[in-house]
Design a protein around this motif. Structure first.
Motif, mmCIF file in Angstrom:
data_model
loop_
_atom_site.group_PDB
_atom_site.id
_atom_site.type_symbol
_atom_site.label_atom_id
_atom_site.label_comp_id
_atom_site.label_asym_id
_atom_site.label_seq_id
_atom_site.Cartn_x
_atom_site.Cartn_y
_atom_site.Cartn_z
ATOM 1 N N PRO A 57 0.833 -1.212 0.000
ATOM 2 C CA PRO A 57 0.000 0.000 0.000
ATOM 3 C C PRO A 57 0.862 1.254 0.000
ATOM 4 N N GLN A 58 0.381 2.274 -0.665
ATOM 5 C CA GLN A 58 1.109 3.527 -0.790
ATOM 6 C C GLN A 58 0.203 4.690 -0.406
ATOM 7 N N PRO A 59 0.740 5.692 0.312
ATOM 8 C CA PRO A 59 -0.076 6.862 0.648
ATOM 9 C C PRO A 59 -0.130 7.852 -0.507
ATOM 10 N N ALA A 60 -1.190 8.618 -0.557
ATOM 11 C CA ALA A 60 -1.300 9.684 -1.544
ATOM 12 C C ALA A 60 -0.352 10.825 -1.172
ATOM 13 N N VAL A 61 0.195 11.490 -2.193
ATOM 14 C CA VAL A 61 1.155 12.568 -1.992
ATOM 15 C C VAL A 61 0.659 13.805 -2.728
ATOM 16 N N CYS A 62 0.782 14.961 -2.088
ATOM 17 C CA CYS A 62 0.408 16.221 -2.712
ATOM 18 C C CYS A 62 1.477 17.261 -2.398
ATOM 19 N N ALA A 63 1.368 18.402 -3.027
ATOM 20 C CA ALA A 63 2.266 19.525 -2.769
ATOM 21 C C ALA A 63 1.484 20.644 -2.102
ATOM 22 N N LEU A 64 2.121 21.300 -1.148
ATOM 23 C CA LEU A 64 1.488 22.376 -0.390
ATOM 24 C C LEU A 64 2.116 23.709 -0.759
ATOM 25 N N GLU A 65 1.275 24.708 -0.911
ATOM 26 C CA GLU A 65 1.727 26.085 -1.057
ATOM 27 C C GLU A 65 1.457 26.780 0.267
ATOM 28 N N THR A 66 2.528 27.068 1.014
ATOM 29 C CA THR A 66 2.348 27.623 2.349
ATOM 30 C C THR A 66 3.293 28.783 2.569
ATOM 31 N N ASP A 67 2.899 29.667 3.472
ATOM 32 C CA ASP A 67 3.728 30.804 3.846
ATOM 33 C C ASP A 67 4.919 30.308 4.667
ATOM 34 N N THR A 68 6.104 30.743 4.299
ATOM 35 C CA THR A 68 7.311 30.298 5.002
ATOM 36 C C THR A 68 7.732 31.255 6.101
ATOM 37 N N ALA A 69 6.849 32.173 6.500
ATOM 38 C CA ALA A 69 7.213 33.052 7.603
ATOM 39 C C ALA A 69 7.348 32.265 8.901
ATOM 40 N N GLN A 70 6.611 31.172 9.024
ATOM 41 C CA GLN A 70 6.694 30.331 10.206
ATOM 42 C C GLN A 70 7.340 29.007 9.834
ATOM 43 N N GLU A 71 8.431 28.688 10.506
ATOM 44 C CA GLU A 71 9.102 27.422 10.242
ATOM 45 C C GLU A 71 8.290 26.270 10.830
ATOM 46 N N ARG A 72 8.285 25.152 10.107
ATOM 47 C CA ARG A 72 7.580 23.964 10.562
ATOM 48 C C ARG A 72 8.455 22.747 10.314
ATOM 49 N N PRO A 73 8.541 21.854 11.305
ATOM 50 C CA PRO A 73 9.378 20.668 11.116
ATOM 51 C C PRO A 73 8.665 19.623 10.264
ATOM 52 N N ALA A 74 9.421 18.627 9.840
ATOM 53 C CA ALA A 74 8.830 17.503 9.131
ATOM 54 C C ALA A 74 7.850 16.769 10.039
ATOM 55 N N LEU A 75 6.870 16.120 9.431
ATOM 56 C CA LEU A 75 5.799 15.386 10.112
ATOM 57 C C LEU A 75 4.785 16.306 10.782
ATOM 58 N N SER A 76 4.850 17.620 10.486
ATOM 59 C CA SER A 76 3.782 18.498 10.965
ATOM 60 C C SER A 76 2.465 18.063 10.324
ATOM 61 N N ARG A 77 1.428 18.002 11.121
ATOM 62 C CA ARG A 77 0.173 17.433 10.651
ATOM 63 C C ARG A 77 -0.778 18.502 10.142
ATOM 64 N N LEU A 78 -1.468 18.127 9.059
ATOM 65 C CA LEU A 78 -2.538 18.939 8.505
ATOM 66 C C LEU A 78 -3.781 18.067 8.429
ATOM 67 N N THR A 79 -4.920 18.713 8.395
ATOM 68 C CA THR A 79 -6.170 17.974 8.276
ATOM 69 C C THR A 79 -7.134 18.784 7.425
ATOM 70 N N SER A 80 -8.139 18.098 6.911
ATOM 71 C CA SER A 80 -9.170 18.748 6.110
ATOM 72 C C SER A 80 -10.482 18.726 6.883
ATOM 73 N N ARG A 81 -11.502 19.348 6.317
ATOM 74 C CA ARG A 81 -12.811 19.349 6.974
ATOM 75 C C ARG A 81 -13.376 17.938 7.066
ATOM 76 N N GLN A 82 -12.939 17.064 6.169
ATOM 77 C CA GLN A 82 -13.381 15.674 6.206
ATOM 78 C C GLN A 82 -12.477 14.818 7.084
ATOM 79 N N GLU A 83 -11.562 15.460 7.838
ATOM 80 C CA GLU A 83 -10.665 14.788 8.771
ATOM 81 C C GLU A 83 -9.735 13.805 8.063
ATOM 82 N N VAL A 84 -9.252 14.197 6.903
ATOM 83 C CA VAL A 84 -8.216 13.443 6.206
ATOM 84 C C VAL A 84 -6.878 14.028 6.629
#
Length: 685
Positions: A79-106
């Motif tokens: 099994p393989q996870p889906a991969v996407c690219a994010l366009e985000t503001d880099t004013a705030q540094e974020r480490p790897a594995l920072s979590r994001l979620t959607s309204r559908q809790e994905v």
């Protein structure tokens, strides 16, 4: 052909009848063979047991099916996870594995850290001779252009303007629009790109990219460059990166629909446990740093490796150093053999109770993983179990996930995972080692779960970071797929068997030429025993000439040396021993057509010319095919407004081109007929 034996060839009644029939010879004193006799009851029980055994012996078990597929070189896809690219503001540094979620809790996780940029992409320009056109809308993805053939003018240059300080590595994402027509085959490792792009820091020097996932703008991906310290700025304070086409190649002109320096990759997954390995010197006060987002809030389990094995550390100190969580620990007595001697396991604080297990030490013991219906990614799944060592001591050891415990020995530290029941199974001491009983004796040290195919979501679904709610625009998440079942792997094997690894027929040579890695092959024609350099009528014995046509926007595309060499290498790997191969480009035969058409007045001459151009074009090229007069007649008579084709003349020009008595034009086997001129006369009534 092997004929499989049928082992389950007896019914219960057959087995019982045969057993009762032997009683007079085996035991003459036994005369009562009726159902009420206790001996007959025992025979019925044994007959039932034998029937069950024969049924199981005749079944193809999953482990046997998996082993047979492995012998054929096929393993079920993981099994393989889906991969996407994010366009985000880099004013705030974020480490790897920072979590994001959607309204559908994905749930998604950053695969790389977001860092503050000292150099920011501000402007985009196209330079043509002495003029410059601003195309900064490309940064927002609101336009599409051909940067090296801008407005149809070749030789244009793409310029990227950056603000900030030089000396930082540039990491740019380029969105490339896939061309129409033949799809590009996947690139092979270390393959040359189809074209050459010259990268120059204006005012400094030319540079080669550190990495280029786009293969010179052949597909979307990242390009990494090392920016020089002496990169000067212009009057507006911008530093410019210049991209020019050094070698165009023979395929399509790249179409660029977006460029960004603030795009980061994220995967639809959730890391519940992750191990970190360190190598430190022996002594007190050794310091290790954990830099991902999970480590910041995780429950920790720390271990050190001595000469005897791993042992858990109960005492250590924690420090916060910038964005990292640092541990100061006592490493006295650790093994100093150059291998990892410190292990830190980070556990999701919300899931700790699902990651630590008590065991009874029974054969074949099972543990239940509470995954909420998500799928384990087996490539990121390991356990740390209390293990009985050969010296009689019990110490922590790493256990790995396997497909089949029956393929393992009694001392193998392995476990099996059942994704349907979400259970971990240990060995029985004969097939796989038994787990040691105790409280908290099994710790999940690496566990990543995903929704796999359910994680393929459209672009801009409203992802936001869980630690603050900051929104992040996303591209469409793709690539997520569920694990392949044994039945699907078997079907894939059957599909592979339909394609031979060696070229035996002309169709095989054509198929292998079209599948050349990294190329866009519009057409391929294999010509056995044909040598274009030989005299007319002569045959090239044991030779196959393959004519290839690259997918291109040119009216008469011709393969370059790189293209021909790539196809030659492909055919060399698949040709039959004793057969010589050569790869050439097509010859073009000019065809002139003169036609007189009677029409009712609604037909335009340009309509006839366009139909003839479409018929005799490279897009519909059939290498070596003649131009048949009847086909042209049928094409013209289908046009709306045509009452009668009163005259049709075909003329071909070129070496070894001739016209038959029926008016057809015969071309050489390696040639393609294209329209050069069309004279159309309309007779209106």
């Amino acid at each position: 052909m092997l004929i499989p034996r049928k082992l389950d060839d007896q019914r219960f009644e057959d087995i019982l009848h045969e057993a009762v029939g032997r009683l007079p010879w085996l035991c003459p004193q036994w005369t009562d063979h009726n159902a009420h006799d206790p001996g007959i009851t025992i025979l019925e029980l044994m007959a039932w047991y034998k029937e069950m055994q024969q049924y199981q012996m005749d079944q193809l078990t999953p482990s046997l099916r998996r082993g047979l597929l492995a012998l054929a070189g096929v393993r079920p896809a993981l099994p393989q996870p889906a991969v996407c690219a994010l366009e985000t503001d880099t004013a705030q540094e974020r480490p790897a594995l920072s979590r994001l979620t959607s309204r559908q809790e994905v749930c998604f996780e950053l695969l790389e850290p977001v860092v503050q940029r000292r150099t920011v992409l501000e402007r985009v320009q196209i330079e043509q001779e002495d003029s410059r056109t601003d195309v900064t809308d490309l940064l927002a993805g609101r336009m599409e252009l051909r940067p090296f053939v801008f407005s149809g003018q070749r030789g244009s240059v793409l310029r990227l303007g950056f603000s900030g300080e030089p000396g930082q590595e540039l990491r740019l994402w380029f969105d490339i629009t896939p061309p129409m027509g033949a799809e590009r085959n996947p690139f092979a490792p270390d393959q040359d790109p189809p074209r050459e792009i010259a990268w120059t820091f204006e005012g400094s020097a030319s540079v080669q990219p550190l990495s280029d996932e786009t293969y010179a703008f052949s597909r979307s991906g990242y390009v990494r460059l090392a920016a020089p310290e002496d990169w000067p700025a212009d009057a507006d304070g911008l530093r410019w990166l210049r991209l020019a086409l050094a070698r165009a190649g023979c395929e399509e002109q790249p179409r660029l629909c977006g460029v960004s320096d603030r795009r980061y990759q994220a995967a639809q997954q959730q890391t519940r446990a992750r191990s970190h390995w360190f190598t430190v010197e022996a002594g007190a006060g050794q310091r290790v740093a954990l830099e991902d987002a999970l480590a910041r809030t995780a429950e920790l389990a720390v271990f050190r490796r001595t000469a005897q094995g791993w042992e858990q550390l109960a005492q250590y100190q924690e420090e916060i150093s910038g964005q990292a969580r640092a541990l100061v620990l006592d490493a006295q007595g650790v093994a100093a053999d150059g291998e990892a001697n410190i292990l830190v396991v980070c556990l999701d604080p919300v899931r700790v109770h699902d990651l630590l297990f008590d065991t009874m030490g029974r054969p074949g013991e099972e543990l239940y993983l509470n995954l909420d219906g998500q799928t384990v990614l087996p490539q990121h799944f390991r356990l740390l179990c209390q293990t009985l060592e050969p010296d009689g001591a019990v110490r922590p050891a790493v256990w790995h996930c396997v497909d089949d415990l029956y393929a393992c020995g009694p001392r193998d530290r392995v476990f099996a995972y059942d994704p349907v029941r979400e259970t971990i199974s240990f060995g029985n001491g004969q097939y796989g080692a038994m787990v040691v009983p105790g409280k908290g004796s099994v710790l999940v040290m690496d566990l990543v779960v995903s929704q796999c195919s359910m994680g393929n979501i459209p672009a801009d679904v409203g992802l936001y970071f869980e630690d603050g709610g900051q929104p992040a625009g996303n591209t469409a998440a793709c690539g997520g797929q569920d694990g392949e079942s044994l039945a699907e792997a078997g079907q894939r094997l059957l599909r592979q068997l339909r394609h031979t690894g060696k070229c035996l027929s002309a169709a095989d040579y054509e198929e292998q030429a079209r599948r050349t890695p990294g190329l866009r092959v519009a057409a391929a024609k294999a010509l056995p025993d044909y040598d274009p350099q030989a005299p007319v009528g002569a045959r090239g014995r044991a030779m196959v000439t393959v004519v290839v046509l690259p997918a291109s926007e040119e009216k008469r595309p011709a393969p370059d040396a790189r293209f021909l060499a790539a196809v030659s290498r492909q055919l060399e790997r698949h040709r039959t021993i004793g057969v010589r191969t050569q790869v050439i480009g097509p010859r073009y035969v000019d065809v002139d057509i003169a036609v007189q058409v009677r029409t009712n007045g609604t037909l335009e001459g340009q309509t006839v010319v366009s139909a003839l151009e479409a018929c005799l074009s490279v897009e519909r090229a059939d290498i070596g095919a003649p131009v048949r007069r009847n086909d042209i007649l049928a094409l013209l008579q289908k046009l709306p407004g045509v009452l009668e084709v009163q005259r049709l003349e075909l003329r071909g020009a070129g070496q070894n081109v001739y016209q038959t008595a029926a008016g057809d034009i015969r071309v050489p086997p390696d040639a393609v007929a294209v329209l050069r001129r069309a004279d159309v006369e309309l007779v209106r009534i």
